[in-house]
Motif scaffolding. Structure first.
Motif, PDB file in Angstrom:
ATOM      1  N   ALA A 163       0.831  -1.216   0.000  1.00 45.03           N
ATOM      2  CA  ALA A 163       0.000   0.000   0.000  1.00 45.03           C
ATOM      3  C   ALA A 163       0.856   1.253   0.000  1.00 45.03           C
ATOM      4  N   ASP A 219      -3.524   5.142  -0.841  1.00 49.68           N
ATOM      5  CA  ASP A 219      -4.549   4.122  -0.578  1.00 49.68           C
ATOM      6  C   ASP A 219      -5.306   4.379   0.725  1.00 49.68           C
ATOM      7  N   ILE A 241      -8.520   2.183   2.005  1.00 46.21           N
ATOM      8  CA  ILE A 241      -8.292   1.254   3.120  1.00 46.21           C
ATOM      9  C   ILE A 241      -9.318   1.526   4.231  1.00 46.21           C
ATOM     10  N   VAL A 244      -2.342  -4.531  -0.155  1.00 45.87           N
ATOM     11  CA  VAL A 244      -3.704  -4.352  -0.661  1.00 45.87           C
ATOM     12  C   VAL A 244      -3.912  -5.257  -1.868  1.00 45.87           C
ATOM     13  N   LEU A 262      -9.794  -1.105  -4.572  1.00 47.77           N
ATOM     14  CA  LEU A 262      -9.172  -2.039  -3.646  1.00 47.77           C
ATOM     15  C   LEU A 262     -10.208  -3.057  -3.198  1.00 47.77           C
ATOM     16  N   TRP A 306      -7.337  -5.475   2.441  1.00 51.94           N
ATOM     17  CA  TRP A 306      -5.991  -5.136   2.913  1.00 51.94           C
ATOM     18  C   TRP A 306      -5.649  -5.928   4.169  1.00 51.94           C
TER      19      TRP A 306
END
Ligand SMILES: CC(C)(COP(=O)(O)OP(=O)(O)OC[C@H]1O[C@@H](n2cnc3c(N)ncnc32)[C@H](O)[C@@H]1OP(=O)(O)O)[C@@H](O)C(=O)NCCC(=O)NCCS
Length: 196
Positions: free
Chosen positions: A12, A16, A20, A65, A84, A87
């Protein structure tokens, strides 16, 4: 970067942080209903959490991720290529003065999975296993020989998932609170010397 089925896993970046956080909050609201008080789930603040994530990522936090490898094929079809899917974050096992003595003597030198979240729409499609592989490789690269994590005692699907990843419940449950709600978490762990 590693691939597993329809998922590409990469490290990541600070960019991000918001995605996330969104996955984190969405997964709590989807998966923790009935486990954590509704008032807590309703009050989760994406903006504040994203700012904290950005700082952690800028400081080099080890977060991996998953993104869709191929939006034309597979069960993740239709997912935006830049979206995404989930994660995982990992690092040295956090030591706490309030932990029970068995935990304090066992865990120094271990790695810990701090957080592991797959977007509700992408769960049970193999994203978690792809992220698990990336976290495991990172731990081995860093020289860790043991890995542990805390999981909510009532989170049966996650406990089953971790068992499939080779972790076992050490029977060292500990009490904690979120917004004054009493909760119990389990310590699950595995050695990294044996096959995945
Ligand atoms: C726990 C979690 C991280 C696992 O990620 P995931 O992407 O759902 O995991 P996978 O899809 O790789 O595997 C989950 C299950 O789906 C099954 N599965 C995988 N691909 C599948 C498919 N295409 N069709 C049906 N089932 C499938 C796996 O066999 C696995 O079964 P198991 O639970 O009996 O082991 C995820 O479900 C999650 O974010 N849960 C909510 C948040 C949470 O509890 N996090 C843990 C905090 S400690």
């Amino acid at each position: 970067m590693s691939r597993a089925g329809a998922v590409v896993v990469r490290r990541a970046t600070p960019a991000d942080a918001e995605a996330i956080t969104t996955i984190h909050v969405d997964a709590w609201r989807h998966n923790y209903r009935g486990l954590i008080a509704e008032t807590t789930l309703a009050s989760l603040d994406v903006a504040a959490r994203a700012a904290a994530w950005r700082l952690q990522l800028e400081a080099g936090a080890a977060v991996f991720v998953g993104t869709p490898a191929n939006t034309q094929a597979g069960t993740l079809a239709g997912t935006r290529a830049d979206a995404l899917l989930g994660w995982v974050s990992v690092g040295p096992f956090r030591q706490s003065e309030s932990a029970r003595p068995e935990v304090r003597s066992l865990t120094p030198g271990w790695a810990e999975l701090y957080g592991f979240y797959v977007a509700p729409r992408a769960q049970r499609q193999g994203v978690g296993h792809a992220l698990w592989q990336a976290a495991l490789e990172w731990c081995l690269d860093q020289g860790y020989r043991d890995l542990g994590l805390w999981v909510l005692a009532g989170n049966v699907p996650a406990i089953r998932f971790y068992q499939r990843c080779g972790l076992r419940d050490l029977g060292l449950d500990q009490d904690f609170t979120i917004d004054a709600q009493p909760l119990v978490e389990k310590l699950m762990a595995r050695t990294l010397a044996s096959p995945v």
